[in-house]
Structures are given as C-alpha cells and as structure tokens.
Design an enzyme around this catalytic site. Structure first.
Site, PDB file in Angstrom:
ATOM      1  N   LYS A   1       0.830  -1.225   0.000  1.00  0.00           N
ATOM      2  CA  LYS A   1       0.000   0.000   0.000  1.00  0.00           C
ATOM      3  C   LYS A   1       0.852   1.256   0.000  1.00  0.00           C
ATOM      4  CE  LYS A   1       0.677  -1.027   4.474  1.00  0.00           C
ATOM      5  NZ  LYS A   1       0.606  -2.193   5.322  1.00  0.00           N
TER       6      LYS A   1
ATOM      7  N   GLY B   1      -6.275  -6.592   2.893  1.00  0.00           N
ATOM      8  CA  GLY B   1      -5.820  -7.979   2.722  1.00  0.00           C
ATOM      9  C   GLY B   1      -6.709  -8.843   1.854  1.00  0.00           C
TER      10      GLY B   1
ATOM     11  N   GLY C   1       1.028 -11.294  17.683  1.00  0.00           N
ATOM     12  CA  GLY C   1       1.504 -11.119  16.302  1.00  0.00           C
ATOM     13  C   GLY C   1       0.603 -10.242  15.453  1.00  0.00           C
TER      14      GLY C   1
ATOM     15  N   GLU D   1       3.067  -4.880  15.014  1.00  0.00           N
ATOM     16  CA  GLU D   1       4.508  -4.928  14.778  1.00  0.00           C
ATOM     17  C   GLU D   1       5.240  -4.503  16.053  1.00  0.00           C
ATOM     18  OE1 GLU D   1       5.848  -5.174  11.498  1.00  0.00           O
ATOM     19  OE2 GLU D   1       3.952  -5.142  10.425  1.00  0.00           O
TER      20      GLU D   1
ATOM     21  N   LYS E   1      -4.131   3.313   2.753  1.00  0.00           N
ATOM     22  CA  LYS E   1      -5.211   2.497   2.177  1.00  0.00           C
ATOM     23  C   LYS E   1      -6.354   3.389   1.698  1.00  0.00           C
ATOM     24  CE  LYS E   1      -3.833  -1.471   4.952  1.00  0.00           C
ATOM     25  NZ  LYS E   1      -3.897  -2.097   6.272  1.00  0.00           N
TER      26      LYS E   1
ATOM     27  N   GLY F   1      -2.362 -11.000   7.260  1.00  0.00           N
ATOM     28  CA  GLY F   1      -2.052 -12.419   7.461  1.00  0.00           C
ATOM     29  C   GLY F   1      -1.623 -13.061   6.155  1.00  0.00           C
TER      30      GLY F   1
HETATM   31  N1  HSE Z   1      -0.605  -3.552   9.472  1.00  0.00           N
HETATM   32  C1  HSE Z   1      -1.836  -3.773   8.802  1.00  0.00           C
HETATM   33  C2  HSE Z   1      -2.954  -3.960   9.808  1.00  0.00           C
HETATM   34  C3  HSE Z   1      -1.854  -4.974   7.892  1.00  0.00           C
HETATM   35  O1  HSE Z   1      -2.735  -3.974  11.015  1.00  0.00           O
HETATM   36  O2  HSE Z   1      -4.087  -4.071   9.365  1.00  0.00           O
HETATM   37  C4  HSE Z   1      -1.149  -4.766   6.602  1.00  0.00           C
HETATM   38  O3  HSE Z   1      -1.708  -3.741   5.856  1.00  0.00           O
END
Ligand code: HSE
Length: 429
Positions: A105, A134, A187, A190, A205, A302
């Site tokens: 993105k 996703g 998980g 990050e 996005k 995921g």
């Molecule tokens: N880091 C993003 C989220 C997923 O937490 O939705 C990847 O775009």
C-alpha cells in the site's frame, strides 16, 4: 496450454501464503486461468534460512534483477514491503514489460500514479488488490462489478492492529498500552507499531480507495488523521454508555462534488454494521448511487488472506496475457480547492466531548449555555461523579462545524469551572 512464469520478490509472510496457495490449489487455478502458472524464481535475503515451507533451493536468489531482467518471467510479484526498493523494482519490472502484482500500500499510495502510467505506456498490468484490507476483494469489486456506480461514500475499518487494540480495550476493559502489548504478543501488531497506531497505514489504504472509487489522487500526507494512542479506556466505557463503539475509521464522502476524507478514531452507533467488526477483522461500508449500501468483511492481514488477494491478481494477469489488455486508467489528480474540499473548519461532524468539570452549582448549565450560544445543539449528556470535586461530564453534540465547536470550547475553557477538556472525538452520523 498457456504457460505463465512468475517471479516472487520476497518470501516473508505474504510470500509464503502466495506460494502455498499457488502450489496447493494448482488444479483449480490452472483450470480457471487456462494457464499453467509456475513460480520461476523467488527473491530472498538469505538462501539458507530455515523456512516453514519447503521451497526448492534452485528457485531462490538474492538478486532482484535476476527476476526483473529475466526474459522467461512474465509476472513480477512484489512482496518485500517498504517504499524505496519496492518502487525501484516495480518500476524496473514494468519498464521491462513485466506485469506486476503487489501487496504494497505504501508504494501504491506514494508512487501509484507514476507506476500506473508506466504500466499503461508499456501495455502491462499493475494490480494491487492485496494492498487494501488484505483478503477483502474491495478494489476488484469497485473496478469491476460496481464500476457503473457513482460512489457516494466509503467508510472502512482497514487496520487490523488498531481494531484489535480498540476491541480489547472495549471488551476486556484494558488500557491502551496493555492492549497494544497483547496485540504484539499475538503477532497482530509490529514491534514498532507507529504506522498502524498513528493512522498512517489507514491513510495509505484510504488514498488507494479514493483513487479507485473517485478517480482522484490525494497525497496520504494531506489526509487529515488522528491515531489511537491517546484513546483511554474511560472514553471507550463512556461511549459504550451512550450506545457507541469506538473504531478507527478511514472515510471519504463525496457530496455534490465536495470531497471530505479523514482517518479518525470515531464513535460508531452499535446499530451500524461497522460497530460489530471486532478484533483483527477489517470491513468496508460503501454507498453507490445504483447499488445502495454494501458491506465487505474479512481478514485484512495475514499470510493466507493476503496471499489469497495476491493469487487473485496473478490469475487475473494470467487470463489477460495474450489478449488485448486494458489497464487501470490512472486517476486524474483531484483539483483540491476551497470549492472541492471540505476544509477542516467547515467540515461538519457530530462530536463526543469529555470535560473535567468542577462539581459546583451551575457548572453543567454554563457549559450547556456556551454550546447553545454558539448554535450547537446537544444530543446527550452524562455526568459521572467520582466523589471528588471534579467530575467527568460527557456531551454528545449534534452535527456542527469544527470552527463553531472550537469557538465554543474556547469560551468554555476561559471559565474556571472547566478544569480540562479530556478528549474530543468524532461521532459517525
Ligand atoms: N498492518 C496492517 C494492519 C496490515 O494492522 O491491518 C497490513 O496492511
């Protein structure tokens, strides 16, 4: 049968998902695309690293240009993430006449206009379904079955990390830091969560969604945004008392040619379909002039859900190879002027305001009068005595311009009965 050779740039989480789907569901994919899709090469940073899947060593390379410059390879799939290297590789691949699919993105939101133009000039496809939400096929849906609509509004929960944190704060009464730590342990977040929790990821996005829905490019840096780092458990509990859930929304609304867009933590009425989107799930609520309201729900991140979207793009490309291709028409830069953009001060919203007020006769009346003096109508009020001299008082205000609100708040804070404005949040109306 047509043979389509794919080079993967990256074998991380999404790369592994993509590899697994292509190798597990081969028969179905071959039948649908009428093509034999083979992974020819995979870019990795370490060929000898132990991986959760068995990949033939001869497929691996540490040199991206072995893929980008290979005359054998038809489709380059960029899954390395980040901006600079990904941009360099995608651009080089398109200039070399390769079709490209990417889940990135940041790169599409930052360089998408240029890359789409290069793709068009080189008569190749650049697809990026996996870059937003996703596994939810929102880009393809808006470009294909919904393309006959004028889109009125898009409201998305497009960041799973923040949705997980806000859900845990709401359901398990956790403070932000505790919920963030739990998200990291599971998980979902990050180690450095800043892009997610500060709303940058959602702004990328939203930029892509606006490109597809409205044909406009708005630089993600120009999208007004607030993250969730200052949200308290107290505000989530108060919101719940009023019948609202707190969600990080990425929204864009086009009313009579004026476009308003934002990424804000927002109170959503429990009766709204977005209110029941919990934990790491994503959702998009869309209004089209023909189709009316639509809601898409699913996993926004995921390995397998995102891999699902990447494979969808690879199959779309495979089907087009050897045919007369049409690319996504690059968006026209949107002429942002006072006429077309709802400026922040002009923009109307309902608001939730949490004040700390001195528990003394007339204090509540004075705050309410100040709102009335500025033409702001109150929808609901809640006062929670803590048994101290200062009490939280929460107002839900009917739609008002931000400038009117700021003027009212300036008056209110000039008086010593309001000790503090604890929080100001928008309410979806
Ligand atoms: N880091 C993003 C989220 C997923 O937490 O939705 C990847 O775009």
């Amino acid at each position: 049968m047509k043979k389509v050779k794919v080079g993967l740039l990256g074998l991380g989480n999404i790369g592994i998902g993509t590899y697994k789907i292509l190798t597990q569901n081969t028969e179905k994919i071959t039948g649908l695309s009428n093509s034999q899709i083979d992974i020819e090469k995979i870019l990795v940073s370490d060929i000898h690293k132990k991986r959760e899947i068995a990949v033939p060593k001869e497929l691996l390379t540490t040199d991206a240009y072995e893929i980008i410059n290979s005359p054998e390879i038809d489709v380059v799939v960029e899954l390395i993430g980040g901006i600079d290297k990904a941009y360099e590789y995608i651009k080089a691949a398109l200039l070399n006449g390769k079709h490209v699919a990417t889940a990135n993105k940041a790169v599409i939101a930052t360089h998408g206009m240029e890359l789409m133009n290069i793709a068009k000039q080189n008569r190749v496809l650049l697809l990026f379904e996996a870059s937003v939400a996703g596994g939810i096929p929102i880009i393809t849906a808006m470009m294909k079955p919904l393309c006959g609509n004028e889109f009125r509004e898009i409201i998305g929960i497009v960041n799973g990390t923040t949705n997980y944190i806000l859900t845990q704060m709401s359901e398990n009464h956790m403070e932000y830091e505790v919920a963030l730590k739990q998200a990291q342990e599971k998980g979902f977040a990050e180690a450095d969560p800043s892009s997610d929790v500060e709303g940058e990821d959602a702004a990328y996005k939203l930029c892509i969604l606006m490109l597809i829905a409205f044909g406009v490019y708005v630089d993600p840096k120009d999208i007004p945004r607030e993250g969730i780092t200052k949200i308290s458990k107290e505000d989530i509990d108060f919101a719940s008392n009023f019948g609202y859930k707190l969600k990080l929304l990425a929204g864009a609304k086009n009313s009579s040619g004026r476009l308003k867009y934002y990424v804000y933590p927002t109170l959503v009425a429990e009766s709204h379909p977005l209110a029941s989107v919990n934990n790491e799930f994503n959702a998009l609520f869309i209004k089209g002039d023909a189709v009316g309201e639509l809601m898409f729900y699913g996993r926004g991140a995921g390995s397998m859900p995102t891999g699902s979207a990447v494979v969808g793009d690879i199959v779309s490309i495979a089907k087009c190879i050897g045919t007369d291709l049409l690319n996504i028409t690059p968006a026209q830069p949107y002429p942002i002027t006072d006429e077309t953009l709802e400026l922040t001060g002009e923009s109307k919203s309902m608001y939730y305001i949490n004040f700390l007020v001195g528990d003394e006769p007339g204090a509540l009346g004075k705050v309410s009068t100040a709102f009335g003096n500025h033409g702001i109508s109150i929808q609901s009020v809640l006062q929670r005595s803590k048994g101290s001299n200062e009490v939280p008082v929460i107002y839900i205000l009917h739609e008002t311009k931000r400038k009117q609100l700021d003027d009212a708040l300036a008056d209110i804070t000039n008086n010593n009965y309001v000790k503090e404005i604890t929080s100001i949040l928008r309410v979806l109306s």
